[in-house]
Design a protein around this motif. Structure first.
Motif, PDB file in Angstrom:
ATOM      1  N   GLY A  37      14.605 -16.095   3.857  1.00  0.00           N
ATOM      2  CA  GLY A  37      13.375 -16.412   3.046  1.00  0.00           C
ATOM      3  C   GLY A  37      12.511 -15.471   2.806  1.00  0.00           C
ATOM      4  O   GLY A  37      11.564 -16.107   2.774  1.00  0.00           O
ATOM      5  N   MET A  70      12.859 -15.668  10.544  1.00  0.00           N
ATOM      6  CA  MET A  70      14.305 -15.610   9.855  1.00  0.00           C
ATOM      7  C   MET A  70      15.322 -14.592   9.510  1.00  0.00           C
ATOM      8  O   MET A  70      15.778 -14.051   9.071  1.00  0.00           O
ATOM      9  N   ARG A  86      23.057 -23.853   6.303  1.00  0.00           N
ATOM     10  CA  ARG A  86      21.960 -22.513   6.374  1.00  0.00           C
ATOM     11  C   ARG A  86      22.668 -21.727   5.597  1.00  0.00           C
ATOM     12  O   ARG A  86      21.032 -20.787   5.323  1.00  0.00           O
ATOM     13  N   TRP A 101       9.140 -25.878   9.458  1.00  0.00           N
ATOM     14  CA  TRP A 101       8.334 -27.065   7.910  1.00  0.00           C
ATOM     15  C   TRP A 101       9.615 -26.717   6.825  1.00  0.00           C
ATOM     16  O   TRP A 101       9.648 -27.222   5.645  1.00  0.00           O
ATOM     17  N   ASP A 102      10.824 -26.105   6.859  1.00  0.00           N
ATOM     18  CA  ASP A 102      11.267 -25.488   6.676  1.00  0.00           C
ATOM     19  C   ASP A 102      12.942 -26.711   5.997  1.00  0.00           C
ATOM     20  O   ASP A 102      13.436 -27.531   7.250  1.00  0.00           O
ATOM     21  N   GLU A 103      13.178 -26.990   4.804  1.00  0.00           N
ATOM     22  CA  GLU A 103      13.889 -27.810   4.134  1.00  0.00           C
ATOM     23  C   GLU A 103      15.466 -27.642   5.253  1.00  0.00           C
ATOM     24  O   GLU A 103      16.491 -28.805   5.249  1.00  0.00           O
ATOM     25  N   ASP A 104      16.078 -26.697   5.729  1.00  0.00           N
ATOM     26  CA  ASP A 104      17.088 -26.419   5.830  1.00  0.00           C
ATOM     27  C   ASP A 104      17.177 -26.132   7.608  1.00  0.00           C
ATOM     28  O   ASP A 104      18.471 -26.036   7.806  1.00  0.00           O
ATOM     29  N   ARG A 105      15.813 -26.572   8.533  1.00  0.00           N
ATOM     30  CA  ARG A 105      16.590 -26.323   9.539  1.00  0.00           C
ATOM     31  C   ARG A 105      17.185 -26.480  10.584  1.00  0.00           C
ATOM     32  O   ARG A 105      17.374 -27.247  11.226  1.00  0.00           O
ATOM     33  N   LEU A 107       8.609 -16.372   8.976  1.00  0.00           N
ATOM     34  CA  LEU A 107       9.634 -15.389   8.021  1.00  0.00           C
ATOM     35  C   LEU A 107      10.224 -13.782   8.633  1.00  0.00           C
ATOM     36  O   LEU A 107      11.138 -14.141   8.014  1.00  0.00           O
ATOM     37  N   GLU A 131       3.930 -27.776   5.733  1.00  0.00           N
ATOM     38  CA  GLU A 131       3.852 -25.801   5.827  1.00  0.00           C
ATOM     39  C   GLU A 131       2.419 -25.240   6.150  1.00  0.00           C
ATOM     40  O   GLU A 131       1.960 -26.077   5.811  1.00  0.00           O
ATOM     41  N   TYR A 163      14.226 -17.870  -3.609  1.00  0.00           N
ATOM     42  CA  TYR A 163      14.317 -17.253  -2.276  1.00  0.00           C
ATOM     43  C   TYR A 163      16.256 -17.780  -1.891  1.00  0.00           C
ATOM     44  O   TYR A 163      16.836 -18.259  -1.806  1.00  0.00           O
ATOM     45  N   ARG A 185      15.375 -21.415  11.812  1.00  0.00           N
ATOM     46  CA  ARG A 185      14.156 -21.840  10.795  1.00  0.00           C
ATOM     47  C   ARG A 185      13.277 -22.571  10.795  1.00  0.00           C
ATOM     48  O   ARG A 185      12.937 -23.406  11.476  1.00  0.00           O
TER      49      ARG A 185
END
Length: 439
Positions: free
Chosen positions: A6, A381, A403, A392-396, A378, A367, A2, A389
């Motif tokens: 996103g 984003m 990011r 639940w996004d790891e870059d939040r 999405l 998620e 991705y 973000r």
């Protein structure tokens, strides 16, 4: 994989700023951003979703043959570049327009393939219907742009349709299934010779395109093999009964053919073409066949520590070989050892030993799975170019720069091998390359 919006980015060429000379990486980013902006200018913001890594190679090839025909311009700040401006390939350059056309048509085929397979949210009828309409618009838009630069889009459209037909036929050989992809890429590569006014390059470009198309198809099949097997989805390796040993042999043959074809090309600027089509494609093949190797996941961390420990900031090859040999004698596979916790970069410290994924941030929510909430997230984003973000996004909880960095290490595995090999034929190391390859 991705991108920072996103949305799915497809392609096997995934350069990393840590594995390419500064000048070559900047040139690659100029083509990537140029492709994105060309799609926006000619087909609207939604078309930018088809920006992909492999499509821009068409633009790179056109510029390498005739640099004067690929103008550059200063682009305004963009969120995907950390809100900084950049020199990009002009949206009216014929090479980048051809790249845009091929990206649109092939993306439409990929969406239709997802619909046919019922992948994820595409299994829902309303989503499939909407995606089908989008795919039809992309195909029509790509055909218009292809016609404008003198390219027969029917070759690509036919390849997409032929691929679907072949996948429905039993008993075919693996290379019969890769043929449509090979033909499509060969046609796009060869047309850059006409755009650049070097028709004598067409044969070698077509051969390079066939080899690259075969590699793209095989690498994608190997990468998705376990997921497709678990889901019962179509995979050419499973359909033909091809094992990974044979797939690797076919990839190695195609890599050799690609390297020889690139060497035969009459190019005014060879550096970026060689870095992408020889070095990075080879890396992608190595990476996908080494999936699940703990050593691959720790390559960046290990290399960074060795570089800091070596005199003068650079680890010698002899020192690395000695370290690997000593580690092997202790019963640990060479190249797979970890590094002391204190030497690891803060973002790379892990628990549970080498190859273990970093712990998930406890602040992140689970998620949600397919549904309206995911679709909304999405979409938002994409509209914010990745600035927003979801929870639940790891870059939040990362900074804007982290990011929004679209030049990071996208699971390259070997990204910290510096720029070994990419400096052959380029002059970037003579004027402040900034890489650590000592070339």
């Amino acid at each position: 994989m991705y991108n920072d919006c996103g949305v799915e980015m497809f392609g096997i060429v995934r350069p990393c700023r840590h594995g390419m000379c500064r000048g070559l990486f900047a040139s690659w980013m100029a083509h990537l951003c140029g492709l994105c902006l060309a799609l926006r200018d000619e087909h609207g913001h939604a078309a930018r979703l088809v920006t992909n890594y492999d499509g821009l190679i068409v633009s790179v090839l056109a510029e390498a043959q005739a640099p004067a025909l690929s103008s550059r311009r200063r682009a305004a700040p963009c969120a995907l570049r950390g809100f900084s401006g950049a020199e990009v390939v002009g949206a009216r350059a014929e090479g980048v327009r051809l790249a845009a056309a091929t990206s649109l048509i092939l993306a439409s085929g990929k969406v239709r393939d997802h619909i046919a397979d019922g992948d994820g949210m595409y299994a829902r009828r309303p989503v499939a219907a909407a995606a089908g309409r989008v795919a039809a618009r992309w195909e029509a838009a790509g055909t218009r742009t292809a016609t404008a630069v003198g390219f027969d889009a029917g070759v690509l459209v036919d390849a997409v349709a032929r691929q679907a037909r072949l996948e429905a036929e039993p008993g075919l050989a693996l290379l019969e299934l890769t043929a449509p992809t090979e033909d499509a890429v060969a046609a796009a590569f060869a047309h850059t010779a006409e755009l650049a006014g070097k028709p004598h390059n067409a044969v070698s470009l077509a051969e390079a395109g066939r080899c690259f198309g075969r590699l793209a198809h095989l690498v994608d099949a190997v990468e998705d093999l376990e997921e497709d097997r678990a889901a019962g989805a179509y995979n050419p390796l499973l359909a033909t009964g091809t094992d990974l040993v044979e797939a690797r042999r076919l990839c190695d043959d195609a890599l050799l053919g690609l390297r020889l074809a690139v060497a035969d090309l009459d190019l005014e600027e060879r550096g970026l073409v060689r870095a992408l089509l020889v070095k990075e494609v080879g890396r992608s093949v190595d990476r996908v066949f080494a999936q699940g190797s703990p050593a691959a996941g720790d390559a960046c961390v290990r290399e960074a520590a060795e570089t800091r420990r070596a005199p003068g900031g650079g680890a010698s090859a002899g020192a690395r070989e000695t370290s690997d040999r000593e580690t092997s004698e202790r019963g640990v596979p060479a190249g797979s050892q970890g590094i002391p916790e204190r030497d690891a970069p803060a973002g790379s410290r892990r628990k549970g030993g080498p190859g273990t994924a970093p712990p998930r941030d406890p602040r992140l929510q689970p998620e949600p799975g397919c549904g309206p909430r995911l679709c909304f997230a999405l979409s938002f984003m994409a509209c914010s170019c990745g600035l927003y973000r979801p929870p639940w996004d790891e870059d939040r909880y990362k900074s804007c720069g982290e990011r929004l960095d679209c030049g990071g290490c996208d699971a390259c595995g070997q990204c910290c091998n510096a720029c070994s090999g990419c400096c052959e034929g380029c002059s970037c190391c003579g004027d402040g390359c900034g890489c650590d390859c000592n070339c």
